[in-house]
Motif scaffolding. Structure first.
Motif, PDB file in Angstrom:
ATOM      1  N   ARG B 138       0.836  -1.191   0.000  1.00  0.00           N
ATOM      2  CA  ARG B 138       0.000   0.000   0.000  1.00  0.00           C
ATOM      3  C   ARG B 138       0.878   1.251   0.000  1.00  0.00           C
ATOM      4  O   ARG B 138       0.594   2.225  -0.716  1.00  0.00           O
ATOM      5  N   ALA B 141       2.287   1.667  -3.414  1.00  0.00           N
ATOM      6  CA  ALA B 141       1.302   2.178  -4.366  1.00  0.00           C
ATOM      7  C   ALA B 141       1.047   3.660  -4.133  1.00  0.00           C
ATOM      8  O   ALA B 141       0.668   4.390  -5.048  1.00  0.00           O
ATOM      9  N   ARG B 142       1.277   4.107  -2.889  1.00  0.00           N
ATOM     10  CA  ARG B 142       1.052   5.528  -2.603  1.00  0.00           C
ATOM     11  C   ARG B 142       2.229   6.371  -3.070  1.00  0.00           C
ATOM     12  O   ARG B 142       2.057   7.461  -3.600  1.00  0.00           O
ATOM     13  N   PRO B 145       2.602   5.699  -7.425  1.00  0.00           N
ATOM     14  CA  PRO B 145       1.306   5.245  -7.921  1.00  0.00           C
ATOM     15  C   PRO B 145       1.403   4.808  -9.376  1.00  0.00           C
ATOM     16  O   PRO B 145       2.248   5.317 -10.114  1.00  0.00           O
ATOM     17  N   GLY B 146       0.544   3.903  -9.718  1.00  0.00           N
ATOM     18  CA  GLY B 146       0.516   3.427 -11.100  1.00  0.00           C
ATOM     19  C   GLY B 146      -0.282   2.153 -11.195  1.00  0.00           C
ATOM     20  O   GLY B 146      -0.627   1.542 -10.192  1.00  0.00           O
ATOM     21  N   ASP B 150      -0.955  -0.733  -8.295  1.00  0.00           N
ATOM     22  CA  ASP B 150      -2.332  -0.973  -7.864  1.00  0.00           C
ATOM     23  C   ASP B 150      -2.732  -2.432  -8.072  1.00  0.00           C
ATOM     24  O   ASP B 150      -3.418  -3.028  -7.245  1.00  0.00           O
TER      25      ASP B 150
END
Lengths: 152, 248
Positions: B138, B141-142, B145-146, B150
């Motif tokens: 997580r 992903a933060r 991002p992409g 995700d």
């Protein structure tokens, strides 16, 4: 007396649902005694089972929705309000804050832009903001791009 | 009326009667009757033409079996079994009579409960809190991002949710098995981490459901439990009741 089904959720609510079929449909259709020499009704085309929480369908679509929900979880605040059916149903669009929608749209947009070679053309489809179905992310990109520029 | 065969609902002991207001499959509902053959009997009705697994007929089947179960042990037939004629059915009953009678004895005073476990509706927050690998994904992903990040995160979440529900379900099945006379794995159901049926003495029903409720509370962050019953003993008609061992 009729059969009851009880669902235990976190509130341990008892929801007796007399006459409910679908919780035991597979038993009626797939268990019970058969006598080999007798004819049995054809079940071709029967839509066998729908369980309430339609969870974990292994697909890219589902994964992306889980990721989105995961990203917008605020662990410090109450985060128990996101339900799995909400995630998997169409309801997700309504519950997502605009900021987060933009964030998701941005990240998709970035990827798409990189993939197609970085044209920053923008159009003016404001209604795209309301379209959050994954297959409609392309229009959402242009909208997000436009808004980000406006804020910059 | 054209002869479409005999729809068979159940096998019961010969001494048992039809419940009041018994209604069968078909529209309008066929009138069930009892066909006695020695110590056992079949509950039948004329089969409707073009019998299919309609909601109406499934309900009629289920409700007749439920009503019959109130008055004595019942061997429920699977939905949709049709005998060609009375003679053929009588031959079957005569041939398998001893076996059926033995199974009826085993089921006397007992009911089936079906337990399903699905991933809990609010499981996401608990998962992210408790699973370091998910938390890491997580964070990734933060920060970066992409689509790929995700996808990795989402797949890990989906897998973990269903794994946790299955673990909780297995634990619950193990606990409930100690209160049951027998347990049988149910058919696989999409979206269901666990599907199991228990054969429970009528005297133990209250204790069984209370325990299920307690277990549901204990595991509520991992699995949502759905308990259906008391039911006709669909899963325990094989004659040899399986030993009460845990199923997964």
């Amino acid at each position: 007396m009729t059969m009851t089904t009880t669902t235990y959720s976190d509130e341990v609510v008892c929801r007796p649902r007399a006459g409910t079929l679908y919780d035991v449909l597979e038993l009626i259709l797939d268990r019970g005694m058969v006598i080999d020499v007798f004819v049995r009704v054809s079940l071709v085309g029967i839509e066998i089972l729908k369980i309430d929480a339609r969870i974990v369908v292994a697909s890219v679509d589902t994964y992306l929705r889980f990721a989105e929900a995961c990203n917008r979880l605020d662990l410090e605040r109450d985060s128990g309000s996101t339900t799995i059916p909400e995630l998997l149903g169409g309801g997700v669009a309504k519950s997502v804050g605009k900021r987060k929608v933009k964030r998701a749209a941005e990240s998709v947009g970035d990827t798409v832009r990189k993939a197609v070679g970085g044209s920053d053309d923008e159009d003016t489809e404001e209604e795209a903001e309301e379209q959050e179905q994954p297959r409609r992310r392309a229009p959402a990109r242009s909208s997000a791009t436009k808004r980000r520029r406006a804020e910059a | 009326m054209a002869d479409h065969g005999l729809y068979v609902y159940a096998v019961i002991r010969s001494g048992q009667r039809l419940p009041a207001n018994a209604r069968g499959v078909g529209g309008p509902p066929a009138a069930p009757r009892i066909l006695r053959e020695g110590a056992i009997a079949a509950v039948v009705s004329d089969a409707p033409p073009q019998l299919r697994a309609r909601r109406r007929d499934l309900l009629a089947h289920q409700e007749l079996l439920l009503a019959l179960s109130e008055d004595g042990p019942v061997l429920p037939m699977r939905f949709g079994v049709v005998a060609t004629d009375e003679q053929a059915l009588r031959e079957q009953l005569a041939e398998a009579g001893t076996r059926h009678l033995a199974t009826l004895e085993q089921l006397a005073g007992r009911v089936e409960f079906n337990l399903k476990a699905v991933a809990a509706q609010n499981a996401l927050a608990a998962l992210v809190r408790e699973d370091p690998a998910i938390r890491q994904l997580r964070e990734d992903a933060r920060h970066r991002p992409g689509y790929a990040a995700d996808l990795r995160l989402g797949e890990a979440v989906a897998t973990a949710l269903s794994r946790r529900a299955a673990e909780a379900g297995t634990h619950v099945v193990r606990e409930l098995t100690s209160l049951a006379h027998a347990v049988a794995a149910g058919p696989e159901v999409q979206g269901c981490a666990v599907n199991a049926s228990f054969l429970v003495d009528r005297d133990d029903v209250e204790h069984f459901t209370a325990t299920a409720r307690q277990l549901a509370f204990t595991h509520h962050e991992r699995a949502e439990l759905r308990l259906a019953g008391p039911l006709p003993c669909y899963s325990f008609v094989a004659g040899q009741i399986p030993a009460p061992t845990a199923v997964t």
